[in-house]
Every structure is written in C-alpha cells, then in structure tokens.
Write a protein that holds these residues in place. Structure first.
Motif, PDB file in Angstrom:
ATOM      1  N   GLU A 194      -1.764   1.556  -7.706  1.00 24.94           N
ATOM      2  CA  GLU A 194      -2.536   1.847  -8.920  1.00 24.94           C
ATOM      3  C   GLU A 194      -3.532   2.978  -8.689  1.00 24.94           C
ATOM      4  OE1 GLU A 194      -5.592  -0.435 -12.032  1.00 24.94           O
ATOM      5  OE2 GLU A 194      -4.714  -1.515 -10.312  1.00 24.94           O
ATOM      6  N   ASP A 195      -4.192   2.962  -7.532  1.00 23.12           N
ATOM      7  CA  ASP A 195      -5.148   4.023  -7.232  1.00 23.12           C
ATOM      8  C   ASP A 195      -4.434   5.338  -6.945  1.00 23.12           C
ATOM      9  OD1 ASP A 195      -7.136   2.211  -7.547  1.00 23.12           O
ATOM     10  OD2 ASP A 195      -7.556   1.944  -5.420  1.00 23.12           O
ATOM     11  N   TYR A 196      -3.290   5.261  -6.254  1.00 27.60           N
ATOM     12  CA  TYR A 196      -2.517   6.466  -5.953  1.00 27.60           C
ATOM     13  C   TYR A 196      -2.071   7.157  -7.238  1.00 27.60           C
ATOM     14  CZ  TYR A 196       1.337   9.347  -4.186  1.00 27.60           C
ATOM     15  OH  TYR A 196       2.182  10.393  -3.888  1.00 27.60           O
ATOM     16  N   ASP A 197      -1.674   6.356  -8.224  1.00 30.26           N
ATOM     17  CA  ASP A 197      -1.203   6.911  -9.493  1.00 30.26           C
ATOM     18  C   ASP A 197      -2.298   7.672 -10.227  1.00 30.26           C
ATOM     19  OD1 ASP A 197       1.268   5.831  -9.017  1.00 30.26           O
ATOM     20  OD2 ASP A 197       0.944   4.052 -10.263  1.00 30.26           O
ATOM     21  N   LYS A 198      -3.563   7.352  -9.949  1.00 27.97           N
ATOM     22  CA  LYS A 198      -4.679   8.012 -10.616  1.00 27.97           C
ATOM     23  C   LYS A 198      -5.070   9.323  -9.947  1.00 27.97           C
ATOM     24  CE  LYS A 198      -6.781   3.634 -12.134  1.00 27.97           C
ATOM     25  NZ  LYS A 198      -7.951   2.736 -11.975  1.00 27.97           N
ATOM     26  N   PRO A 253       0.225  10.040   8.182  1.00 27.43           N
ATOM     27  CA  PRO A 253       0.278   8.575   8.100  1.00 27.43           C
ATOM     28  C   PRO A 253      -1.091   7.970   7.803  1.00 27.43           C
ATOM     29  CG  PRO A 253       1.477   9.357  10.027  1.00 27.43           C
ATOM     30  CD  PRO A 253       0.742  10.542   9.477  1.00 27.43           C
ATOM     31  N   PRO A 254      -1.133   6.908   7.014  1.00 24.35           N
ATOM     32  CA  PRO A 254      -2.413   6.243   6.752  1.00 24.35           C
ATOM     33  C   PRO A 254      -2.958   5.644   8.045  1.00 24.35           C
ATOM     34  CG  PRO A 254      -0.588   4.894   5.980  1.00 24.35           C
ATOM     35  CD  PRO A 254      -0.008   6.221   6.360  1.00 24.35           C
ATOM     36  N   GLY A 255      -4.275   5.551   8.142  1.00 27.38           N
ATOM     37  CA  GLY A 255      -4.883   5.106   9.392  1.00 27.38           C
ATOM     38  C   GLY A 255      -5.688   3.829   9.273  1.00 27.38           C
ATOM     39  N   MET A 256      -5.896   3.184  10.425  1.00 30.25           N
ATOM     40  CA  MET A 256      -6.788   2.037  10.491  1.00 30.25           C
ATOM     41  C   MET A 256      -8.231   2.481  10.304  1.00 30.25           C
ATOM     42  SD  MET A 256      -5.219  -0.338  13.547  1.00 30.25           S
ATOM     43  CE  MET A 256      -6.494  -1.578  13.243  1.00 30.25           C
ATOM     44  N   THR A 257      -8.516   3.699  10.733  1.00 24.76           N
ATOM     45  CA  THR A 257      -9.816   4.315  10.523  1.00 24.76           C
ATOM     46  C   THR A 257      -9.579   5.785  10.231  1.00 24.76           C
ATOM     47  OG1 THR A 257     -12.037   4.664  11.442  1.00 24.76           O
ATOM     48  CG2 THR A 257     -10.181   4.882  12.964  1.00 24.76           C
ATOM     49  N   GLY A 258     -10.612   6.463   9.759  1.00 23.75           N
ATOM     50  CA  GLY A 258     -10.433   7.868   9.418  1.00 23.75           C
ATOM     51  C   GLY A 258     -11.742   8.621   9.423  1.00 23.75           C
ATOM     52  N   LEU A 259     -11.642   9.894   9.108  1.00 27.54           N
ATOM     53  CA  LEU A 259     -12.820  10.753   9.111  1.00 27.54           C
ATOM     54  C   LEU A 259     -13.847  10.282   8.084  1.00 27.54           C
ATOM     55  CD1 LEU A 259     -13.904  13.286  10.521  1.00 27.54           C
ATOM     56  CD2 LEU A 259     -12.840  14.668   8.712  1.00 27.54           C
ATOM     57  N   ALA A 260     -13.378   9.846   6.920  1.00 30.76           N
ATOM     58  CA  ALA A 260     -14.306   9.371   5.889  1.00 30.76           C
ATOM     59  C   ALA A 260     -15.048   8.121   6.345  1.00 30.76           C
ATOM     60  CB  ALA A 260     -13.552   9.079   4.592  1.00 30.76           C
ATOM     61  N   GLN A 261     -14.368   7.261   7.104  1.00 28.42           N
ATOM     62  CA  GLN A 261     -14.979   6.003   7.533  1.00 28.42           C
ATOM     63  C   GLN A 261     -16.084   6.222   8.571  1.00 28.42           C
ATOM     64  OE1 GLN A 261     -11.545   6.158   6.730  1.00 28.42           O
ATOM     65  NE2 GLN A 261     -12.361   5.164   4.906  1.00 28.42           N
ATOM     66  N   ARG A 284       0.853  -1.187   0.000  1.00 23.72           N
ATOM     67  CA  ARG A 284       0.000   0.000   0.000  1.00 23.72           C
ATOM     68  C   ARG A 284       0.891   1.240   0.000  1.00 23.72           C
ATOM     69  NH1 ARG A 284      -5.420  -0.949   1.668  1.00 23.72           N
ATOM     70  NH2 ARG A 284      -5.891  -3.090   1.039  1.00 23.72           N
ATOM     71  N   VAL A 285       0.290   2.379  -0.286  1.00 18.91           N
ATOM     72  CA  VAL A 285       1.020   3.646  -0.289  1.00 18.91           C
ATOM     73  C   VAL A 285       0.850   4.304   1.071  1.00 18.91           C
ATOM     74  CG1 VAL A 285       1.227   5.918  -1.349  1.00 18.91           C
ATOM     75  CG2 VAL A 285       0.682   3.915  -2.760  1.00 18.91           C
ATOM     76  N   GLY A 286       1.976   4.686   1.678  1.00 14.59           N
ATOM     77  CA  GLY A 286       1.941   5.263   3.008  1.00 14.59           C
ATOM     78  C   GLY A 286       2.346   6.729   3.035  1.00 14.59           C
ATOM     79  N   LEU A 287       2.895   7.123   4.156  1.00 17.97           N
ATOM     80  CA  LEU A 287       3.304   8.514   4.376  1.00 17.97           C
ATOM     81  C   LEU A 287       4.303   8.959   3.307  1.00 17.97           C
ATOM     82  CD1 LEU A 287       3.240  11.002   6.295  1.00 17.97           C
ATOM     83  CD2 LEU A 287       5.162   9.961   7.517  1.00 17.97           C
ATOM     84  N   GLY A 288       4.013  10.112   2.707  1.00 15.56           N
ATOM     85  CA  GLY A 288       4.902  10.652   1.695  1.00 15.56           C
ATOM     86  C   GLY A 288       4.899   9.888   0.393  1.00 15.56           C
ATOM     87  N   GLY A 289       3.891   9.013   0.195  1.00 15.03           N
ATOM     88  CA  GLY A 289       3.829   8.233  -1.035  1.00 15.03           C
ATOM     89  C   GLY A 289       4.738   7.018  -1.037  1.00 15.03           C
TER      90      GLY A 289
END
Length: 202
Positions: free
Chosen positions: A120-124, A136-144, A47-52
């Motif tokens: 693939e999604d990050y590239d789009k 940093p990517p999260g286990m949960t987030g505001l969107a969730q 997966r894509v994390g902090l800073g890509g």
C-alpha cells in the motif's frame, strides 16, 4: 539490479554469525511469547523487495492474536494496547527483528538497505521514490542511523536514494557499526509514517 558480490558475501557471513550469537536471545524471547500469548511465535507479512517484488518478512510476534471475527489494522504504533507484555523492551532492543536474519540468508533482504515497505505504501510512491527498490531492502539503513523517527517519511526516502547512489563496502560497514551502537543505547522502535507525511511527499 544485481546485488554486488561483496554485499552478498557480507550478508551471508555476518547473518550466519549473528544468528549463532543471537540465537539464545531469540530463543528466550520466543519462550516468553509462547508463555504469555497463545499463537505462533513468528509472523510473516508481505513486503515489497528488490525490483518491487513481494516477499514475506519474518518477525517475532509481539502482538496478541485477534479473534476470528475481529478486524483490525496490522500496523502497530507506540503504546499500542494490542502489544503483549514485554513487547516494548523486545522492540526497543530489536529482538523482534532477529528472524529477519533468515530473510538475509534466503536473499530476500540485505543487512543494509532501505527498510521494506508494505504494498500500500509502495503504491503511493512516485517513480523516483520507487528507485529505492533498486537495491535489496535492509534490516537497517542510512535513514535509520541518521535520524529514524525524527525524520519525516519523505526525508527517509531521500536517505534511501542517497544510499543507493553511494552504496559501497565502507558505507555498509559504517551503517552496521552505527546501528550496533544505537541498539546498545536502546534505540527507539520505528513508527510508521503518518498520512500527512505522505501528503507532504506528493
């Protein structure tokens, strides 16, 4: 793009405590997976994390292992025939995501932040949308906790950017509390965005 000290302290303390509490639940689920589906209990996906930057996210395996000559997508959707018996319940209760607490302890992820995407999604994404990787990517987030599967993919990204702008101790606390409540209610598993949602974001 440094992680605030308060955020790292919360991540370490809560993740360690959660692993102790949820360890028995994960162990039972892991034994179930081993009993009905040969193969590794955990699987890793880039997966894509902090800073890509890429990292390997950990999840409890809930799908069958393909044959060596079988080609198939790694993307899972609701009612996927490749799901093992009991997988819908495991996913509904988010048990398959408990191993990501190890990602949090390792520093690859945070408890709260944008959900990590595949390369693939990050590239789009547009440059503006990629700003979601400035935290940093999260286990949960505001969107969730603000709609999850009822939101389009562009809407989820907007919530990610809103979180980035408003990130604070209190916001993380509210998101975690809301997440716990949703899981207890039996929150639905997040489906991947569809192709037409990507077209709408362009």
């Amino acid at each position: 793009m440094r992680t605030p000290v308060w955020k790292r302290v919360i991540d370490l303390s809560v993740a360690a405590m959660a692993l102790l509490v949820l360890g028995p639940v994960l162990a039972v689920a892991a034994l179930w997976v081993l009993a009905i589906s040969p193969g590794p209990v955990l699987f890793r996906q880039q997966r894509v994390g902090l800073g890509g930057e890429p990292f390997a996210i950990l999840k409890l395996r809930t799908m069958t292992i393909p044959a060596p000559d079988e080609e198939r997508s790694t993307v899972s959707v609701r009612n996927d025939p490749r799901l093992i018996r009991g997988a819908p319940l495991i996913r509904k209760l988010k048990i398959d995501e408990i191993p990501q607490l190890l990602n949090v302890l390792l520093g690859d992820m945070s408890l709260v932040g944008p959900r990590p995407t595949v390369q693939e999604d990050y590239d789009k994404m547009t440059p503006r949308q990629r700003r979601r990787c400035e935290t940093p990517p999260g286990m949960t987030g505001l969107a969730q906790v603000r709609g999850n599967t009822s939101l389009s993919w562009p809407q989820r990204i907007e919530f990610d950017l809103k979180y980035l702008a408003r990130r604070s101790f209190w916001l993380d606390t509210r998101v975690l509390s809301r997440t716990a409540w949703l899981v207890l209610r039996g929150a639905a598993h997040t489906d991947p965005p569809s192709e037409n949602e990507w077209e709408a974001a362009a």
